[in-house]
Write a protein that holds these residues in place. Sequence first.
Motif, PDB file in Angstrom:
ATOM      1  N   LEU A 121       0.832  -1.204   0.000  1.00 52.86           N
ATOM      2  CA  LEU A 121       0.000   0.000   0.000  1.00 52.86           C
ATOM      3  C   LEU A 121       0.869   1.258   0.000  1.00 52.86           C
ATOM      4  CD1 LEU A 121      -2.784  -1.022   2.554  1.00 52.86           C
ATOM      5  CD2 LEU A 121      -2.996  -0.856   0.082  1.00 52.86           C
ATOM      6  N   HIS A 122       1.942   1.243   0.767  1.00 52.59           N
ATOM      7  CA  HIS A 122       2.836   2.410   0.812  1.00 52.59           C
ATOM      8  C   HIS A 122       3.521   2.621  -0.536  1.00 52.59           C
ATOM      9  CE1 HIS A 122       3.012   4.131   4.866  1.00 52.59           C
ATOM     10  NE2 HIS A 122       2.650   2.936   5.303  1.00 52.59           N
ATOM     11  N   ARG A 123       3.931   1.558  -1.170  1.00 49.88           N
ATOM     12  CA  ARG A 123       4.595   1.707  -2.473  1.00 49.88           C
ATOM     13  C   ARG A 123       3.623   2.230  -3.521  1.00 49.88           C
ATOM     14  NH1 ARG A 123       8.285  -3.850  -2.689  1.00 49.88           N
ATOM     15  NH2 ARG A 123       9.911  -3.118  -1.262  1.00 49.88           N
ATOM     16  N   THR A 124       2.377   1.786  -3.455  1.00 49.11           N
ATOM     17  CA  THR A 124       1.384   2.278  -4.409  1.00 49.11           C
ATOM     18  C   THR A 124       1.102   3.756  -4.173  1.00 49.11           C
ATOM     19  OG1 THR A 124       0.373   0.079  -4.490  1.00 49.11           O
ATOM     20  CG2 THR A 124      -0.932   1.923  -5.313  1.00 49.11           C
ATOM     21  N   ARG A 125       0.954   4.145  -2.899  1.00 45.36           N
ATOM     22  CA  ARG A 125       0.727   5.559  -2.596  1.00 45.36           C
ATOM     23  C   ARG A 125       1.918   6.410  -3.039  1.00 45.36           C
ATOM     24  NH1 ARG A 125       2.839   8.841   0.961  1.00 45.36           N
ATOM     25  NH2 ARG A 125       1.705  10.770   1.488  1.00 45.36           N
ATOM     26  N   ASP A 126       3.131   5.912  -2.824  1.00 47.35           N
ATOM     27  CA  ASP A 126       4.325   6.653  -3.215  1.00 47.35           C
ATOM     28  C   ASP A 126       4.361   6.853  -4.732  1.00 47.35           C
ATOM     29  OD1 ASP A 126       6.813   7.916  -2.599  1.00 47.35           O
ATOM     30  OD2 ASP A 126       7.851   6.159  -3.360  1.00 47.35           O
ATOM     31  N   ARG A 127       3.949   5.833  -5.476  1.00 48.59           N
ATOM     32  CA  ARG A 127       3.897   5.978  -6.941  1.00 48.59           C
ATOM     33  C   ARG A 127       2.864   7.023  -7.342  1.00 48.59           C
ATOM     34  NH1 ARG A 127       0.402   4.106 -10.474  1.00 48.59           N
ATOM     35  NH2 ARG A 127      -0.522   2.660  -8.983  1.00 48.59           N
ATOM     36  N   LEU A 128       1.702   7.039  -6.684  1.00 46.52           N
ATOM     37  CA  LEU A 128       0.666   8.018  -7.008  1.00 46.52           C
ATOM     38  C   LEU A 128       1.119   9.436  -6.670  1.00 46.52           C
ATOM     39  CD1 LEU A 128      -2.533   6.141  -5.763  1.00 46.52           C
ATOM     40  CD2 LEU A 128      -1.754   6.435  -8.124  1.00 46.52           C
ATOM     41  N   VAL A 129       1.857   9.588  -5.562  1.00 52.24           N
ATOM     42  CA  VAL A 129       2.379  10.911  -5.209  1.00 52.24           C
ATOM     43  C   VAL A 129       3.354  11.394  -6.270  1.00 52.24           C
ATOM     44  CG1 VAL A 129       3.802  12.161  -3.549  1.00 52.24           C
ATOM     45  CG2 VAL A 129       2.013  10.632  -2.733  1.00 52.24           C
ATOM     46  N   LEU A 189      -6.269  11.720  -8.677  1.00 53.18           N
ATOM     47  CA  LEU A 189      -5.089  11.284  -7.929  1.00 53.18           C
ATOM     48  C   LEU A 189      -5.194  11.697  -6.468  1.00 53.18           C
ATOM     49  CD1 LEU A 189      -2.203  12.035 -10.457  1.00 53.18           C
ATOM     50  CD2 LEU A 189      -3.001   9.793  -9.722  1.00 53.18           C
ATOM     51  N   ASP A 190      -5.668  12.920  -6.216  1.00 46.28           N
ATOM     52  CA  ASP A 190      -5.847  13.379  -4.836  1.00 46.28           C
ATOM     53  C   ASP A 190      -6.808  12.466  -4.081  1.00 46.28           C
ATOM     54  OD1 ASP A 190      -4.128  15.547  -4.863  1.00 46.28           O
ATOM     55  OD2 ASP A 190      -5.649  16.952  -5.556  1.00 46.28           O
ATOM     56  N   THR A 191      -7.894  12.090  -4.732  1.00 46.23           N
ATOM     57  CA  THR A 191      -8.885  11.231  -4.085  1.00 46.23           C
ATOM     58  C   THR A 191      -8.292   9.870  -3.735  1.00 46.23           C
ATOM     59  OG1 THR A 191     -10.672  12.334  -5.307  1.00 46.23           O
ATOM     60  CG2 THR A 191     -11.156  10.176  -4.338  1.00 46.23           C
ATOM     61  N   ARG A 192      -7.524   9.289  -4.661  1.00 47.80           N
ATOM     62  CA  ARG A 192      -6.924   7.979  -4.407  1.00 47.80           C
ATOM     63  C   ARG A 192      -5.873   8.046  -3.299  1.00 47.80           C
ATOM     64  NH1 ARG A 192      -4.990   5.245  -9.855  1.00 47.80           N
ATOM     65  NH2 ARG A 192      -4.621   3.544  -8.355  1.00 47.80           N
ATOM     66  N   ILE A 193      -5.057   9.102  -3.311  1.00 47.29           N
ATOM     67  CA  ILE A 193      -4.019   9.245  -2.282  1.00 47.29           C
ATOM     68  C   ILE A 193      -4.649   9.435  -0.913  1.00 47.29           C
ATOM     69  CG2 ILE A 193      -2.160  10.749  -1.460  1.00 47.29           C
ATOM     70  CD1 ILE A 193      -1.466  11.256  -4.416  1.00 47.29           C
ATOM     71  N   LYS A 194      -5.694  10.264  -0.825  1.00 46.77           N
ATOM     72  CA  LYS A 194      -6.363  10.481   0.461  1.00 46.77           C
ATOM     73  C   LYS A 194      -7.039   9.200   0.951  1.00 46.77           C
ATOM     74  CE  LYS A 194      -7.165  15.417  -0.214  1.00 46.77           C
ATOM     75  NZ  LYS A 194      -8.175  16.479  -0.449  1.00 46.77           N
ATOM     76  N   GLY A 195      -7.509   8.368   0.021  1.00 46.94           N
ATOM     77  CA  GLY A 195      -8.088   7.090   0.415  1.00 46.94           C
ATOM     78  C   GLY A 195      -7.071   6.194   1.096  1.00 46.94           C
ATOM     79  N   TYR A 196      -5.849   6.135   0.545  1.00 47.03           N
ATOM     80  CA  TYR A 196      -4.788   5.350   1.189  1.00 47.03           C
ATOM     81  C   TYR A 196      -4.430   5.933   2.549  1.00 47.03           C
ATOM     82  CZ  TYR A 196      -3.884   2.641  -3.050  1.00 47.03           C
ATOM     83  OH  TYR A 196      -3.998   1.787  -4.111  1.00 47.03           O
ATOM     84  N   VAL A 221       0.850   9.147  10.738  1.00 46.68           N
ATOM     85  CA  VAL A 221       0.285   7.858  10.343  1.00 46.68           C
ATOM     86  C   VAL A 221       1.095   7.211   9.226  1.00 46.68           C
ATOM     87  CG1 VAL A 221      -2.031   8.444  11.099  1.00 46.68           C
ATOM     88  CG2 VAL A 221      -1.333   9.029   8.778  1.00 46.68           C
ATOM     89  N   ILE A 222       1.696   8.020   8.333  1.00 50.22           N
ATOM     90  CA  ILE A 222       2.503   7.452   7.250  1.00 50.22           C
ATOM     91  C   ILE A 222       3.733   6.772   7.829  1.00 50.22           C
ATOM     92  CG2 ILE A 222       3.763   7.947   5.130  1.00 50.22           C
ATOM     93  CD1 ILE A 222       0.779   8.318   4.871  1.00 50.22           C
ATOM     94  N   ASN A 223       4.460   7.489   8.689  1.00 51.72           N
ATOM     95  CA  ASN A 223       5.658   6.901   9.294  1.00 51.72           C
ATOM     96  C   ASN A 223       5.317   5.727  10.202  1.00 51.72           C
ATOM     97  OD1 ASN A 223       7.460   8.600   8.049  1.00 51.72           O
ATOM     98  ND2 ASN A 223       7.595  10.038   9.745  1.00 51.72           N
ATOM     99  N   ALA A 224       4.256   5.862  10.995  1.00 54.00           N
ATOM    100  CA  ALA A 224       3.918   4.816  11.963  1.00 54.00           C
ATOM    101  C   ALA A 224       3.587   3.503  11.270  1.00 54.00           C
ATOM    102  CB  ALA A 224       2.748   5.272  12.831  1.00 54.00           C
TER     103      ALA A 224
END
Length: 340
Positions: A121-129, A189-196, A221-224
């Motif tokens: 999930l983190h890798r997918t969010r990082d790609r979207l960012v 993209l904003d909507t998908r990132i906020k969902g993660y 929450v991202i780091n934790a």
Amino acid sequence: MQINVLGIDLGKNVCSVVGLDEKGQVVIRRRVRRGTLVQFVEKLSPCTIGMEACCGAHHLGRQFVALGHTVRLMPPEYVKGYIKAQKNDDRDAEGIAEAATRPTMRFVTLKSEDQLDIQSLHRTRDRLVGERTALINQLRAVLFERGLIIPKGRTKLDRWLREELPNAPGLSERMHKLIADLRAELQQLDTRIKGYEREFAEMSRSDERMSSLLSIPGVGVINATAIGAAIGDGSAFQKARDFAAWLGLVPRQVTTGGKPRLVGITKRGSTYLRVSLIHGARAALLGLAKSDTHLGGWIRALLAQAKRNVVVVALANKLARIVWAVAKSGRRFDARLVAA
């Protein structure tokens, strides 16, 4: 034929397998398709299985452990020194088997399925960012080509698009439609990132260990969730410095004129976690510097003699050590108890 150590090279769909006996002699060499690898290992007596920590290694490792074997995952760069000349898949497997027997080898802890899920999930969010950043830069470039210079910052860009775009000179009807398409894509993209990010927030609230990490300044929450999935209870590291070194946040030592001196950090390990901790340290720096604690005094003393970015990285190193201590003990962070 008794196999004590089995080395597996997972590089391709067809895996090379080398087995060593108790004296370290090669007793078996095989080529096994990845789909039948578990069935092959199932027929063997319990032994030590060595593999490089690569894609798919954790999944296979859990299956091998369930069959009664001992699995040892190793970083590929540490295995490289045990591979002989004229490199090929068979020699790679032999080097992996030999490296797995070394008492000083550093092994990678097997990750659970939940840990790998959070990591994905983190890798997918990082790609979207990254895609969002590229899209914003493209949108600014399209406007810049028409002589429209937008101030830096996402908030200023959104305000300009909302207030100034309708009356902007030099834009054709086709360009207005293109910008509308880019804005719609940006909103998606904003909507998908906020969902993660909402999902990460729910994880951190429901998991006791991640919730305790949130008590540390600069750890959101991202780091934790990312750190919690990476280190678990912290048992993979014997000391706090080991975790900081794993993230590449410890200084390198070089020798100049016969004298050792410290230079920049090593930048080894997980870039994602290291960058996240550095951003968290930058966000928490001013608040901690104003606090009447040992940690605040330590930061103020550093700011008086070093550049701000150097202090940020030093604080990230300190936060990494605190993260390990909190994950290891399970207790929440209290800045009053931190020694200078």
